[in-house]
Design a protein around this motif. Sequence first.
Motif, short mmCIF file in Angstrom:
data_model
loop_
_atom_site.label_atom_id
_atom_site.label_comp_id
_atom_site.label_asym_id
_atom_site.label_seq_id
_atom_site.Cartn_x
_atom_site.Cartn_y
_atom_site.Cartn_z
N SER A 4 46.19 30.90 36.20
CA SER A 4 45.08 30.63 35.29
C SER A 4 44.65 29.18 35.46
O SER A 4 45.25 28.26 34.92
CB SER A 4 45.46 30.90 33.84
OG SER A 4 44.41 30.41 33.03
N LYS A 6 42.00 27.81 34.40
CA LYS A 6 41.45 27.24 33.17
C LYS A 6 42.58 26.65 32.32
O LYS A 6 42.43 25.57 31.75
CB LYS A 6 40.68 28.30 32.38
CG LYS A 6 39.33 28.62 33.01
CD LYS A 6 38.53 29.60 32.19
CE LYS A 6 37.96 28.95 30.92
NZ LYS A 6 37.10 29.90 30.17
N ASN A 7 43.71 27.37 32.27
CA ASN A 7 44.85 26.83 31.52
C ASN A 7 45.37 25.54 32.14
O ASN A 7 45.68 24.58 31.45
CB ASN A 7 45.99 27.86 31.48
CG ASN A 7 45.70 28.96 30.47
OD1 ASN A 7 44.74 28.86 29.70
ND2 ASN A 7 46.50 30.00 30.48
N GLN A 10 43.16 22.74 31.32
CA GLN A 10 43.31 22.37 29.92
C GLN A 10 44.58 21.53 29.72
O GLN A 10 44.56 20.50 29.05
CB GLN A 10 43.37 23.64 29.06
CG GLN A 10 43.39 23.35 27.58
CD GLN A 10 42.94 24.56 26.77
OE1 GLN A 10 42.30 25.47 27.31
NE2 GLN A 10 43.28 24.58 25.50
N TYR A 23 32.69 23.86 29.64
CA TYR A 23 32.03 24.64 30.69
C TYR A 23 30.59 24.90 30.31
O TYR A 23 30.26 25.06 29.13
CB TYR A 23 32.74 25.99 30.87
CG TYR A 23 34.15 25.86 31.36
CD1 TYR A 23 34.44 25.99 32.71
CD2 TYR A 23 35.20 25.61 30.48
CE1 TYR A 23 35.74 25.86 33.18
CE2 TYR A 23 36.50 25.49 30.94
CZ TYR A 23 36.77 25.61 32.28
OH TYR A 23 38.06 25.48 32.73
N VAL A 41 31.94 22.32 35.03
CA VAL A 41 32.83 21.92 33.95
C VAL A 41 32.91 20.40 33.91
O VAL A 41 32.87 19.74 34.94
CB VAL A 41 34.24 22.53 34.14
CG1 VAL A 41 34.91 22.05 35.41
CG2 VAL A 41 35.13 22.24 32.94
N LYS A 58 33.06 34.84 33.75
CA LYS A 58 34.50 34.60 33.73
C LYS A 58 34.97 34.16 35.12
O LYS A 58 35.70 33.19 35.26
CB LYS A 58 35.22 35.90 33.31
CG LYS A 58 36.61 35.65 32.79
CD LYS A 58 37.26 36.95 32.35
CE LYS A 58 38.77 36.77 32.35
NZ LYS A 58 39.48 38.04 32.36
N GLU A 61 33.75 30.66 35.83
CA GLU A 61 34.54 29.62 35.16
C GLU A 61 35.88 29.44 35.86
O GLU A 61 36.38 28.33 36.02
CB GLU A 61 34.76 30.00 33.69
CG GLU A 61 33.51 29.83 32.85
CD GLU A 61 33.74 30.16 31.37
OE1 GLU A 61 34.86 30.60 31.01
OE2 GLU A 61 32.79 29.97 30.59
N HIS A 62 36.43 30.55 36.29
CA HIS A 62 37.71 30.52 37.01
C HIS A 62 37.59 29.67 38.28
O HIS A 62 38.40 28.78 38.53
CB HIS A 62 38.12 31.95 37.34
CG HIS A 62 39.42 32.07 38.05
ND1 HIS A 62 40.62 32.12 37.39
CD2 HIS A 62 39.70 32.13 39.37
CE1 HIS A 62 41.60 32.21 38.27
NE2 HIS A 62 41.07 32.22 39.49
N ALA A 65 37.08 25.98 37.42
CA ALA A 65 38.32 25.33 36.97
C ALA A 65 39.21 25.04 38.17
O ALA A 65 39.82 23.97 38.28
CB ALA A 65 39.04 26.23 35.97
#
Length: 276
Positions: A4, A6-7, A10, A23, A41, A58, A61-62, A65
């Motif tokens: 992930s 995005k994780n 973060q 984003y 982002v 999705k 965004e992936h 990231a």
Amino acid sequence: MNISWKNRLQEYCQKRKISLPTYRVKNQSGPGHMLEFQVEVKVNNQWYVGDESCVTKKEAEHSTAKNAWESLMGKSVYSVETSGSSQLSKTISTSEEHLDPVPSDSKIPEFKSMNHLPDEYAYIEQFIDAKVKENGGRIRKIVPLRTPGQYKFEIAGPYRFCENVQRHHRKNQIYFLVHPMEKTYFQKCHDPECYGFRSVLKNIADEQKETLIGSSKNHSTDRCSHCKILLTSKNRSECERCDEMFCEKCTRECELCCDAIHCERCFESCFDCHDS
Ligand SMILES: [Zn+2]
Ligand SMILES: [Zn+2]
Ligand SMILES: [Zn+2]
Ligand SMILES: [Zn+2]
Ligand SMILES: [Zn+2]
């Protein structure tokens, strides 16, 4: 296992106590039932873009990231572009020189296109120049990307070779994203058919070696291995036994080898070996 990104991104921000990634959709294109997205982002006041043609937000965004994270980790493969390479910005833009606006809260200056790379990378520019010149192309402009050290080379003229279609496009131009410091580049394309395409990363040093080997084999400054006369396309002759280059006068046909071309030395040794 699916990472992930995005994780990860973060966590990156949390660890450094900087504001969390935000984003936003940068480009959205295509007919209603098959929209394509490109997302960007913001991390630490810098915008990172993702792949161009993602079919869901999705996924977009992936990929964004992932690009941002790799850039931040220094594994960047040109993830950040300032210039208008995407379809949407092209359709909005009336001028060729249009650049995507740099976010107002960013401290990064807007980059202007330039005529040449910095002097220390002149040979990189020469490499691209020679590559496109082979087919009558030229470098139209060089645009520094937002990530320092990366440049977009817009190509003009009949050089439109696109690796996606494995031929020259008839009309649409291609461009290269070049990283002079890492001596790498890859090719992208303005043809709508190739939207989002990116060639594999190429190593300039490797390709230079290949062209050197290629050109030394039939270069006009070659000389006859025997009499050292300068070889031209007219007097050039290759010994079919030792593969060395000679002039016409220093080679002859060998009857024992079905009239294959031999140099003097090979002719002699051939004669010996067939004789005994
Ligand atoms: Zn193409
Ligand atoms: Zn000769
Ligand atoms: Zn020979
Ligand atoms: Zn022979
Ligand atoms: Zn023989």
